[in-house]
Design a protein around this motif. Structure first.
Motif, PDB file in Angstrom:
ATOM      1  N   CYS A 247      22.002  70.912  24.765  1.00 47.83           N
ATOM      2  CA  CYS A 247      23.430  70.668  24.425  1.00 47.83           C
ATOM      3  C   CYS A 247      24.336  70.497  25.774  1.00 47.83           C
ATOM      4  N   THR A 249      27.306  70.217  25.826  1.00 47.82           N
ATOM      5  CA  THR A 249      28.769  71.182  25.851  1.00 47.82           C
ATOM      6  C   THR A 249      28.598  72.600  26.382  1.00 47.82           C
ATOM      7  N   CYS A 250      27.266  73.215  25.873  1.00 47.35           N
ATOM      8  CA  CYS A 250      27.132  74.674  26.449  1.00 47.35           C
ATOM      9  C   CYS A 250      26.014  74.723  27.173  1.00 47.35           C
ATOM     10  N   CYS A 267      23.286  72.971  17.346  1.00 46.29           N
ATOM     11  CA  CYS A 267      23.622  73.678  18.618  1.00 46.29           C
ATOM     12  C   CYS A 267      24.011  75.185  18.056  1.00 46.29           C
ATOM     13  N   CYS A 270      27.153  76.450  19.919  1.00 43.62           N
ATOM     14  CA  CYS A 270      28.598  75.714  19.625  1.00 43.62           C
ATOM     15  C   CYS A 270      28.806  75.881  18.071  1.00 43.62           C
TER      16      CYS A 270
HETATM   17 ZN   LIG Z   1      26.039  73.887  22.421  1.00 47.56          ZN
END
Ligand SMILES: [Zn+2]
Length: 469
Positions: A247, A249-250, A267, A270
């Motif tokens: 992911c 984002t994270c 995810c 998230c």
């Molecule tokens: Zn994530």
């Protein structure tokens, strides 16, 4: 399967192809593709001229002269191709419209799930298949009516969005993308989604669908919107079909689950799950403190079970003992598995360890499944030392991995079992904790004192409780 943006692209292509074309004749090669009377379909449309094509949800609406309308749904593989009369029909042509200008339109459908229906300008919106469709995200400005409609539904949000009666136009790809962008777990019960989250869903759906329409939809596997036309949205897909990838984002790994039979990627960090139950998988290396953590969860009020306990129980069963005897060619003294004898056997017959695992893992998995499906407590914690290796991680929406410094691990193991401490490095190699750390929802550290370890477990438990309330 084509989704809204792909159907929108097909609609735009069709408008260029069919507008002002007059039908000379129609060949129907598969009667079942026409809903209603095939002969009426042919006789009623012959001689009419296409005016334009519109779209409602994933239905294409062909408007013709004399108020005639054709409703068409492409389902899995339906496609429209334009040819010159001198060319051959497409390979899976089911219906062919021949035009007076010596061109033709082939409706091609290798899976033959698509359908066409004759209707009229005044009737088509009243047809059952059209009438039941909810509004498209583009037509929703106020989410309060949606919240009202799902007030009593605890169906997963993914299933709710796929069912076109609440909101129309979101299929598998775009639901996964929308939920990821909205940070909502696909299994969240629909009635647990609050106003802000619904607004986020609608806004993200609008944005994602708009981008996809602009890019001509996606060309996924065998689906192409038209002859020589490819969509490009697949390059913008963030989560759909990307399980196992990281992911952005994270940094955690995307996971794959089935929701209502549909493959779903999300995810786990998230998109933390909300709503009961919360299933927590607990794992870590030997002597990392798994059992201690499990006990803390239990004291806090979670329902707990450990796979070691499950194995212990299995070993007490006569049929399991004889199954192991038969497969490993040994004879236990009693009617149950003699653990000491089994351990000694495995020390000499190293290859039998794999054999034993093959016998026991599916049984343990079955017990875990049973526990998760029957347990009434909304927070369940299962301790599995080989959580990733035995591939049971997908049963859990929250994964807790306990990390420990190897020196500290060795010290603790020495106290418990001096012999195995010697083989610590070998033992550590048999599990895949390190390479799976990024799959953890929570990676907690047990290098310090018990009090701080307890505190970390408690905060995980509190967060789980918050998520179900
Ligand atoms: Zn994530």
């Amino acid at each position: 399967m084509p989704e809204l943006p792909e159907v929108e692209t097909v609609k735009n292509v069709l408008n260029k192809i069919v507008t002002n074309k007059t039908i000379k004749s129609i060949d129907v090669y598969r009667d079942l593709t026409i809903e209603g009377d095939k002969n009426e379909f042919v006789s009623s449309l012959t001689g009419e001229t296409f005016l334009n094509v519109s779209r409602i949800g994933k239905y294409l609406i062909f408007h013709l002269t004399n108020d005639k309308v054709i409703i068409s749904h492409l389902r899995m593989e339906g496609k429209y191709y334009e040819y010159q009369e001198s060319e051959r029909d497409s390979k899976y042509a089911k219906v062919v419209f021949h035009f007076i200008d010596k061109t033709k339109l082939c409706y091609d459908d290798s899976r033959a799930f698509g359908l066409m229906k004759l209707s009229t300008e005044s009737e088509y919106q009243k047809e059952e298949m059209i009438k039941k469709l909810g509004p498209e995200p583009f037509d929703i400005n106020d989410v309060s009516s949606i919240i009202k409609k799902v007030k009593k539904s605890n169906k997963p949000i993914k299933t709710t969005l796929l069912d076109q009666t609440l909101i129309t136009g979101l299929g598998n790809i775009y639901v996964d993308e929308t939920l990821y962008a909205s940070k909502i777990h696909p299994l969240t019960p629909a009635n647990k989604i609050n106003k802000d989250e619904w607004e986020s869903i609608i806004n993200n759906a609008k944005e994602i669908l708009s981008i996809a329409i602009e890019m001509g939809g996606s060309t996924i596997k065998s689906y192409h919107p038209g002859k020589d036309i490819d969509g490009n949205f697949q390059t913008r897909i963030k989560v759909y079909g990307r399980s196992g990838e990281i992911c952005p984002t994270c940094g955690h790994t995307f996971r794959f689950i089935k929701v209502g039979g549909r493959g779903t990627t999300f995810c786990p960090l998230c998109q933390l799950k909300k709503g009961a139950p919360i299933n927590i998988g607990l794992t870590g290396k030997i002597a990392s403190g798994k059992s201690v953590a499990l006990n803390i969860f239990k004291e806090l009020g979670a329902a707990t079970i450990s796979s070691d306990e499950i194995v212990k129980d299995l070993y007490q069963k006569k049929e399991i003992a004889s199954l192991i005897e038969k497969n490993l060619h040994l004879k236990f003294k009693g009617n149950v598995v003699d653990k000491e004898q089994l351990r000694n056997h495995l020390l000499i017959n190293i290859k039998d360890k794999k054999k034993l695992e093959k016998l026991i893992h599916p049984l343990v998995e079955e017990e875990i499944k049973n526990f998760l499906s029957k347990e009434a407590n909304p927070i369940r914690v299962v301790e599995v030392p080989l959580l990733f290796e035995s591939k049971v991680d997908h049963y859990f929406d929250t994964i807790v991995v306990i990390d420990i410094d190897q020196k500290i691990q060795k010290e603790r193991l020495k106290k418990r079992n001096p012999q195995s401490a010697i083989y610590l490095e070998e033992i550590n190699k048999t599990n895949k904790i390190d390479e799976n750390k990024n799959k953890a929802t929570y990676l907690i550290n047990n290098d310090n004192d018990l009090a701080s370890f307890k505190k970390e477990i408690k905060s995980i438990f509190t967060e789980a409780k918050d998520r179900i309330s």
